[in-house]
Design an enzyme around this catalytic site. Structure first.
Site, PDB file in Angstrom:
ATOM      1  N   ASP A 139     -14.543  -5.032 -45.339  1.00 35.42           N
ATOM      2  CA  ASP A 139     -15.803  -5.425 -45.970  1.00 35.42           C
ATOM      3  C   ASP A 139     -15.626  -6.670 -46.833  1.00 35.42           C
ATOM      4  O   ASP A 139     -16.548  -7.480 -46.969  1.00 35.42           O
ATOM      5  CB  ASP A 139     -16.335  -4.290 -46.847  1.00 35.42           C
ATOM      6  N   ASP A 191     -19.674  -1.373 -38.610  1.00 34.96           N
ATOM      7  CA  ASP A 191     -19.872  -2.268 -39.757  1.00 34.96           C
ATOM      8  C   ASP A 191     -18.781  -3.341 -39.811  1.00 34.96           C
ATOM      9  O   ASP A 191     -19.040  -4.509 -40.102  1.00 34.96           O
ATOM     10  CB  ASP A 191     -19.836  -1.489 -41.078  1.00 34.96           C
ATOM     11  N   GLY A 229     -26.896  -2.346 -35.875  1.00 38.43           N
ATOM     12  CA  GLY A 229     -27.434  -3.636 -36.313  1.00 38.43           C
ATOM     13  C   GLY A 229     -26.342  -4.615 -36.709  1.00 38.43           C
ATOM     14  O   GLY A 229     -26.402  -5.808 -36.381  1.00 38.43           O
TER      15      GLY A 229
END
Length: 839
Positions: A550, A605, A678
């Site tokens: 991240d 992610d 997404g």
């Protein structure tokens, strides 16, 4: 009448001003007791259409598989798009099926003026209601029996003699400040402080050195506080027709009070210069009061404290908000410790934001030796630092990040009319209540102001304008607060080097600056992302040894800063992030772990967090040396996480198959989470920006995935043009249309068409998605700002997040979070280009 062109709306949890707050105002009970639904007779509306001004149409769904009685729904004037100074809000009411529902204007923020409307209604399991909010001066309102009350009463007409008030009679007042001589048993304040009650239970709050919160057990549902203590302190300790004082608080926290945990015991809010109680609301459905503590001396600090306490009709819960003038570590909340009681702990294997509890049950009531009483405090799991006790109290030590804490407390007495009688009933009741608080009602709101300002079909100009309006709104609210010494409002902490606040959103502002040249948009990336980069290229709030993918996402914003300025510190910071990727732990096949603390795991992610930076960095500084690694990540994700039956991708894969969310055979998680896919969709179209067009070997796998995904996503697109939180189960109870994923898929389609990765035949899908994004998820405010609603704040796996359907439904639904704002701004830019270049 405005059309029922409903849009999905978030149910926020009180941390955002002006938001919709559902079922969290003070909780609403669903257990054994079943008071009359709002104690009303609902009346049919009787006005003519000409006399009615429609404010909003609303669809509300119960997300639970159990009924909810007297469910409180709150809608702020701000979100309804109305100016209370220009609208006859006293005539605002809610209707359903031609009936007028019980409602009350309330002052939730305690500023002295109503700020919204609270509606009380009933839901069967999974039931959906259609409501209309109207201004109608001629409608027949329901006859509502008063079910809540807040009051404070002081003596007048007597005189002080030392610390006793002699003579006089009691008089209810709106505000009461304790005089310097006031102490316990001064006989100046009726039952020694303010009180609050519902039809189930009443509480009183000592306004002296004890600061204890006490309980009046009620045998009847009528309001009783107005009569309690009129003849002195002793009477309410004796059994009466209405009930009696049932708790001995002594030097403890009583039920739900607060203090400071010094490591050994609780220091009560005793050393205070002055206390002031104010009755904020005293209504039929909702009542609230505040207690202000001036100059509390504790922990070598002097601070002011405000306690806001509220109750809803039909509920035992007191919703408590404590606000501090400065940070205070280790705020203690809890309840009295009694012998011969059993302690219960709510669930621990839950997400941090979910609600849980500590409770006791047993013969701890003053009403008799065989009388049972249950006590509990309810709080978000994440904010409890420690569970402990001292000589007097069971103590939950809480974090006060952001100088505030929110919790509930409650009492359940077996002498209550139709009350809880057994331990088993009490535990079942508590479990039901925390589900109510965690799973907020799903709301779709369409206001008259929304309809006035939304024009369809969308145009190139209007698409860009919506991006600009959200960007301007966030600049007004908090976009610049995410700098290194600022405040992350939604996480309630000082900002870290996060993927969304430091990476995604600042980069979206910078992209907007390319099409709308304005320094205010370009400055976001400098003031926010740039604030984390030290002169030597080090990064504040970043540790390479965490190997958190991240943390790579802000690297693209760092690269953009280098391109804007040429400053070497940005190049060095980017080098550091690239070094992490080269050392990053991987699966046996070479896919990047999500984090060092999430070993062997690949999440969708992470593809977006890491691969666009890897591709851009390699393109800028390495002549594309590591582009093949970026492409390999997509190929492995396609192989391991894609479901061949649906074409959708599972949220994550655990190569070790050790996590509780992982399938024993495949290692896959169980659900298709919208935003997870997404992230992957955006990564596909972004990485291709950095792979040369003549490198067909590397480009083709991504182009094939785009073609495949473009076709498969259409299958799960809702009639509104949007997509659901769990993508393949739109009809399942609790599921909702989710805005951040919908924005990401809109961006994916529009950019893929603009770049030629998808044919123009997908234009209809892209435009439908964007119009759905505006229609469903944009709320227009009276001050000109807009909000993006219905954003899943966060979702992950592990550390209490078990990957179940209930888990994905339990995460908080927010508005104006950067994880949604960034894709919304980017989607508008790409749709602007699409409609401009593909008319």
């Amino acid at each position: 009448m405005i059309p029922l062109k409903l849009k999905q709306f978030a149910s926020v949890t009180g941390s955002l001003s002006g938001g919709i707050l559902l079922a969290l105002l003070a909780g609403c009970d669903s257990g054994k007791t079943n008071s009359a639904p709002a104690a009303v007779t609902e009346q049919p509306a009787s006005s003519t259409a000409a006399s009615i001004q429609v404010v909003a149409n609303i669809q509300v769904s119960n997300p639970s598989d159990f009924e909810r009685t007297q469910e409180p729904l709150y809608f702020s004037f701000y979100d309804l798009g109305v100016d209370p100074g220009k609208l006859a809000t006293d005539d605002l009411l809610a209707k359903t099926g031609g009936r007028v529902l019980p409602s009350q204007l309330i002052d939730k923020d305690a500023d002295g003026a109503p700020d919204g409307i609270l509606i009380s209604t009933e839901f069967a399991a999974g039931e959906t209601h259609q409501l209309t909010l109207e201004v109608d001066a001629n409608a027949t309102r329901p006859n509502v029996i008063k079910q809540t009350q807040a009051e404070v009463s002081q003596k007048v007409g007597g005189e002080w003699q030392d610390k006793k008030y002699i003579g006089g009679t009691f008089e209810n007042v709106q505000t009461l400040t304790t005089p310097p001589q006031y102490t316990d048993h001064s006989e100046y304040i009726r039952y020694e402080g303010p009180g609050i009650e519902s039809d189930k239970v009443a509480y009183r709050f000592y306004m002296d050195w004890r600061n204890g919160f006490d309980i009046f057990g009620k045998k009847i549902p009528d309001m009783v506080l107005q009569n309690v203590g009129q003849d002195g302190y002793k009477s309410y300790h004796e059994d009466a027709d209405w009930g009696l004082d049932i708790l001995k608080a002594a030097k403890s926290l009583g039920i739900g009070s607060f203090g400071f945990w010094n490591g050994k015991n609780t220091e009560l809010v005793s050393d205070v210069r002055e206390r002031t109680a104010t009755i904020v609301n005293n209504g039929d459905l909702y009542s609230a009061l505040t207690i202000d503590y001036a100059d509390w001396k504790v922990n070598d600090q002097t601070l002011d404290v405000k306690a806001h306490l509220a109750m809803n009709a039909g509920s035992r819960l007191v919703h408590t908000r404590i606000t501090l003038s400065e940070d205070l570590p280790n705020l203690a909340i809890g309840f009295v410790k009694q012998p011969d009681t059993k302690i219960f702990h709510g669930p621990e294997e839950i997400s941090g934001y979910a609600w849980t509890y500590v409770a006791s049950w047993g013969k701890q009531s003053l009403s008799g030796p065989d009388s049972n009483l249950g006590l509990a405090v309810i709080f978000r799991k994440q904010y409890r630092r420690e569970q402990t006790e001292d000589d007097y109290s069971h103590v939950s030590v809480m974090s006060t990040a952001g100088k505030e804490i929110e919790y509930y407390f409650l009492a359940a007495w077996d002498g209550e009319h139709n009350g809880i009688k057994t331990e088993e009933e009490f535990v079942a009741y508590l479990d039901s209540e925390i589900k109510r608080l965690t799973f907020t009602p799903r709301v779709r709101l369409d206001t008259a102001l929304d309809d006035e300002q939304k024009q369809f079909p969308i145009t190139a100009e209007s698409a860009l304008k919506w991006s600009q309006r959200l960007a301007d709104s966030e600049l007004e609210r908090k976009a610049l607060d995410y700098h290194a010494d600022g405040w992350d409002l939604n996480r309630r902490r000082v900002p870290n080097f996060e993927y969304d606040i430091i990476g995604l959103q600042p980069l979206a502002f910078d992209e907007l600056a390319k099409v709308i040249p304005d320094d205010k948009y370009q400055q976001v990336i400098h003031k926010v992302t740039g604030s984390f980069i030290k002169d030597d290229g080090g990064i504040r709030g970043y540790k390479i040894e965490n190997y958190n993918i991240d943390a790579i996402k802000p690297g693209r914003a760092v690269l953009r800063l280098y391109q804007h300025t040429g400053e070497e510190k940005y190049r060095k910071a980017a080098d550091l992030l690239n070094k992490q990727l080269q050392q990053h732990p991987r699966t046996s096949e070479g896919a990047f772990w999500h984090k060092q603390s999430y070993p062997h795991q690949v999440w969708l992610d992470g593809v977006y967090m890491g691969m666009p930076f890897l591709a851009e960095y390699s393109s800028l500084f390495e002549e594309g040396k590591h582009l093949d690694e970026a492409v390999k990540e997509f190929k492995l994700v396609h192989e391991r996480l894609r479901d061949s039956k649906t074409g959708l991708y599972y949220h994550a894969w655990d190569e070790s198959r050790q996590m509780n969310w992982a399938d024993d055979e495949t290692g896959l998680s169980s659900f298709f989470w919208g935003r997870g896919l997404g992230w992957l969709a955006m990564a596909l179209v972004d990485v291709l920006d950095y792979i040369p067009e003549d490198n067909t070997e590397l480009r083709q796998p991504l182009l094939d995935m785009i073609t495949e995904l473009g076709n498969d996503l259409k299958t799960f697109q809702d009639t509104t043009g949007t997509w659901f939180q769990i993508m393949d189960q739109p009809e399942r109870i609790g599921n909702y249309r989710e805005s951040s994923a919908s924005a990401m898929f809109t961006y994916f389609y529009a950019k893929a068409i603009n770049k030629g990765y998808l044919p123009d035949s997908y234009k209809e899908t892209a435009v439908k998605a964007y119009e759905g994004l505006i229609n469903e998820f944009v709320t227009v405010h009276q001050d000109g700002l807009i909000s993006m609603t219905n954003q899943c704040l966060v979702a992950g796996l592990g550390f209490g997040r078990d990957g179940s359907y209930d888990y994905y439904m339990s995460e908080r639904i927010f508005e104006n979070d950067p994880k949604g704002n960034g894709p919304f701004i980017l989607a508008g830019i790409e749709v602007h280009k699409l409609l401009k270049n593909h008319p």
